[in-house]
Every structure is written in structure tokens, then in C-alpha cells.
Design a protein around this motif. Structure first.
Motif, short mmCIF file in Angstrom:
data_model
loop_
_atom_site.label_atom_id
_atom_site.label_comp_id
_atom_site.label_asym_id
_atom_site.label_seq_id
_atom_site.Cartn_x
_atom_site.Cartn_y
_atom_site.Cartn_z
N MET A 234 -10.49 -35.78 24.68
CA MET A 234 -11.20 -34.54 24.42
C MET A 234 -11.86 -34.56 23.04
N ILE A 238 -15.86 -34.32 22.35
CA ILE A 238 -16.45 -33.33 21.46
C ILE A 238 -17.34 -34.01 20.42
N ILE A 241 -20.56 -35.30 22.14
CA ILE A 241 -21.44 -34.21 22.52
C ILE A 241 -22.22 -33.69 21.31
N GLY A 253 -20.55 -29.79 18.44
CA GLY A 253 -19.85 -30.29 19.62
C GLY A 253 -18.61 -29.49 19.94
N SER A 254 -17.86 -29.10 18.92
CA SER A 254 -16.66 -28.30 19.14
C SER A 254 -17.00 -26.93 19.70
N TYR A 257 -18.15 -27.32 23.39
CA TYR A 257 -17.07 -27.67 24.32
C TYR A 257 -16.09 -26.53 24.51
N ALA A 261 -15.94 -24.42 27.93
CA ALA A 261 -14.72 -24.53 28.73
C ALA A 261 -14.09 -23.15 28.96
N LEU A 275 -17.31 -28.87 34.33
CA LEU A 275 -17.46 -29.40 32.98
C LEU A 275 -17.78 -30.89 33.02
N LEU A 279 -21.03 -32.70 31.50
CA LEU A 279 -20.90 -33.77 30.51
C LEU A 279 -21.67 -35.02 30.96
#
Length: 319
Positions: A234, A238, A241, A253-254, A257, A261, A275, A279
Motif C-alpha cells: 500500500m 501510494i 500514484i 498520492g496519500s 488513495y 478508498a 480500486l 489503479l
């Protein structure tokens, strides 16, 4: 991007989250996973090391602060420092072995360490709580509400972000980029590649350990899931992304995500499938992450304007 502007962007995010979000815990989660992604980005984006061991350092931070607060009643600042130290120590041990290999073998070593740490945490139930984790992790009285705790997390995040900016903008950070781009040439110049990679691991582990400690205090539990290799995956997702090689990209990214989510989980119980599909689309269409997408849009919008203005000026001079 200048260091001051990058820090101001991070500051703007910490100030904006309370304005646009109703949940203080969710806002804290965004910054906590941004911290973990910062540590991963230092390895992947700046040093070129694809590590699946970040969950080890995250779990070490969670377990350390939980044990010190619940069983030894240590003051919170000291427990948080210990979580940072344990993350750094765990990273030093993993890095000392893993950096002796390159490419696929390096990745497999970090994955093996992640699996080993998970089974150690699972079997050492007397210390870690096993499958149940460590419960009732306390928070100080001045953090009794989610938004008060968010303020504390925001301060910790900004301090860590500012320090990492100094690290990446220093000679050490430039050397890491040289190692990433051409390790053989950096070694030929005289740089000790193992030493620099190990230092990058230690800094990454310290930041990720801080994130794990903050997460345990936020949820009130240090769960076994924090030590799973899925946590490493994960954190890596992140980081990718958001975009590698830029610290603020980890914040993007955080936020993307965690918020996505949370939203998808309200739509469908099997939201992980949605998800995953999303992605896949991000990986295919945005290989430089959200930060790269923003850079491209900026150049298209303002680059064309600048070219148009330059062409008009040239025509005026000819006339």
C-alpha cells in the motif's frame, strides 16, 4: 521546484484538510500515510531502490509506541522518539543485508524480510498481541478529540517534511540521485554506494516508524495488519500514484488513495476491486503519477501561452 514553495504547498494541504473534510481521523490518516510514502519515496524516487520492507518499519513504530505507552507508561514524546529509533534500527538491519544485492534479488530480500517480520509478530503474541494486536493505546489529554490529534499530526508531518526537504536538497540528496541515475559511474567517482544506500534506508525507516507510531495512537491499537507485507504494498502504491522523485507528490498520492478508498468503501463492499481497476488505469495512463500529470497540464496551459506571447513579440519586431 524551490524548497520554500514545496514546503508552502505541504503547509497549504495541512491547512486545507480541516476546511474540506468532516473527519479528523481521516485527515490524520492522509498525513500519516503521506509520511510513510515520504520514506518510501526517498528510497524509490531518490535512490532507485524498490523496497517491499516499508511495512516492517511501519509495524515497528506501531508496536514500539504501543508497548511503551500501555505497559511501561512512558511519556508520549519519549515513546514517539523510541518509535522513530526502532524504525531506523530495523531499516539499518534490513538495509545492511538487502543493499548487497541489486535488482530482483534486492526486491526479493526486502519481501522476505517483510514476510519474516509478519510471522515473528504473529507468533510473539506475548509481546505483540498476536492476531489481536495491542489494544487501548492511549493519547495525551490534550489530544482527546480527532481534530486536536490532527493538529499534532500536522506539526509532526511538517517537521518531517521540512527535514526531508533539506536532506534531498543537500549534497547527500544529490549524491542519491547520482546513484539512482548511474550507480556505476557514482562508484567510479569514489562514492561509497553501500554507505549512502544504508543511510537512505535509515532515514526512510525513521520517517516510516514515526508514521506507524502516529497511526497506533490515532486508532488506539497496534494491529497485526500494520506488519503485513500488504502494508508495504500500500505504501509503495501510494508513492507511485503520487509520483516518484518529488516529496510533495507523496502527499498527493496519500490524499488520492486514502480519500478514494474511503469513498469507494461506501459504494460497494468489494470496493478493492474498483480500486484495483482504477489503479490499473493510473498505471497505464499516468506513469509519472499525479505530480507528472500536473506538470504536463501546467506546461500545456502556460507553455503555449508563453510561446504565443513570444511569437507575437517576434512578429512585432519584424513589422
Amino acid at each position: 521546484m524551490p524548497r520554500k514553495i514545496t514546503f508552502l504547498l505541504a503547509l497549504a494541504v495541512t491547512l486545507a484538510l480541516p476546511l474540506f473534510m468532516r473527519s479528523g481521523s481521516l485527515a490524520s490518516e492522509v498525513l500519516i500515510y503521506a509520511l510513510a510514502a515520504l520514506g518510501c519515496n526517498l528510497l524509490l524516487g531518490y535512490t532507485g531502490l524498490l523496497s517491499f520492507g516499508q511495512g516492517i518499519f511501519f509495524g515497528l513504530g506501531s508496536y514500539t509506541i504501543a508497548i511503551l505507552l500501555t505497559r511501561l507508561s512512558l511519556p508520549m514524546p519519549l515513546a514517539l522518539l523510541a518509535a522513530i529509533g526502532m524504525g531506523a534500527l530495523g531499516a539499518a538491519l534490513v538495509g545492511w543485508v538487502a543493499i548487497r544485492q541489486r535488482g530482483t534479488y534486492f526486491v526479493m530480500l526486502t519481501l522476505a524480510f517483510a514476510q519474516m517480520f509478519y510471522f515473528v509478530a504473529y507468533t510473539a503474541s506475548g509481546l505483540t498481541g498476536g492476531d489481536n494486536g495491542l489494544l487501548d493505546v492511549p493519547r495525551p489529554a490534550f489530544m482527546d478529540t480527532p481534530w486536536k490529534y490532527y493538529a499534532f499530526v500536522a506539526v509532526m508531518f511538517l517537521i518531517a517534511f521540512g527535514l526531508l526537504l533539506r536532506v534531498t536538497d543537500s549534497v547527500f540528496g544529490r549524491t542519491l540521485l547520482a546513484i539512482r541515475d548511474n550507480g556505476d559511474r557514482a562508484a567510479a567517482v569514489g562514492y561509497d554506494l553501500r554507505r549512502f544506500k544504508l543511510l537512505a534506508f535509515v532515514i526512510s525507516g525513521a520517517v516510516t516508524g514515526l508514521a506507524g507510531g502516529l497511526h497506533a495512537m490515532m486508532t488506539g491499537i497496534a494491529p497485526l495488519s500494520n506488519a503485513e507485507y500488504h502494508t508495504s504494498e500500500m505504501i509503495l502504491v501510494i508513492t507511485v500514484i503520487g509520483g516518484t522523485g518529488n516529496l510533495f507528490a507523496s502527499v498527493l498520492g496519500s490524499a488520492f488513495y486514502v480519500l478514494l478508498a474511503d469513498w469507494l468503501s461506501t459504494l460497494w463492499p468489494r470496493w478493492l476491486l474498483l480500486l484495483g481497476l482504477l489503479l490499473i488505469g493510473v498505471s497505464i495512463g499516468m506513469q509519472r503519477g499525479l505530480w507528472g500529470l500536473g506538470e504536463s497540464a501546467w506546461r500545456r496551459i502556460f507553455g503555449k501561452g508563453a510561446q504565443g506571447a513570444g511569437a507575437s513579440a517576434a512578429q512585432g519586431e519584424k513589422a
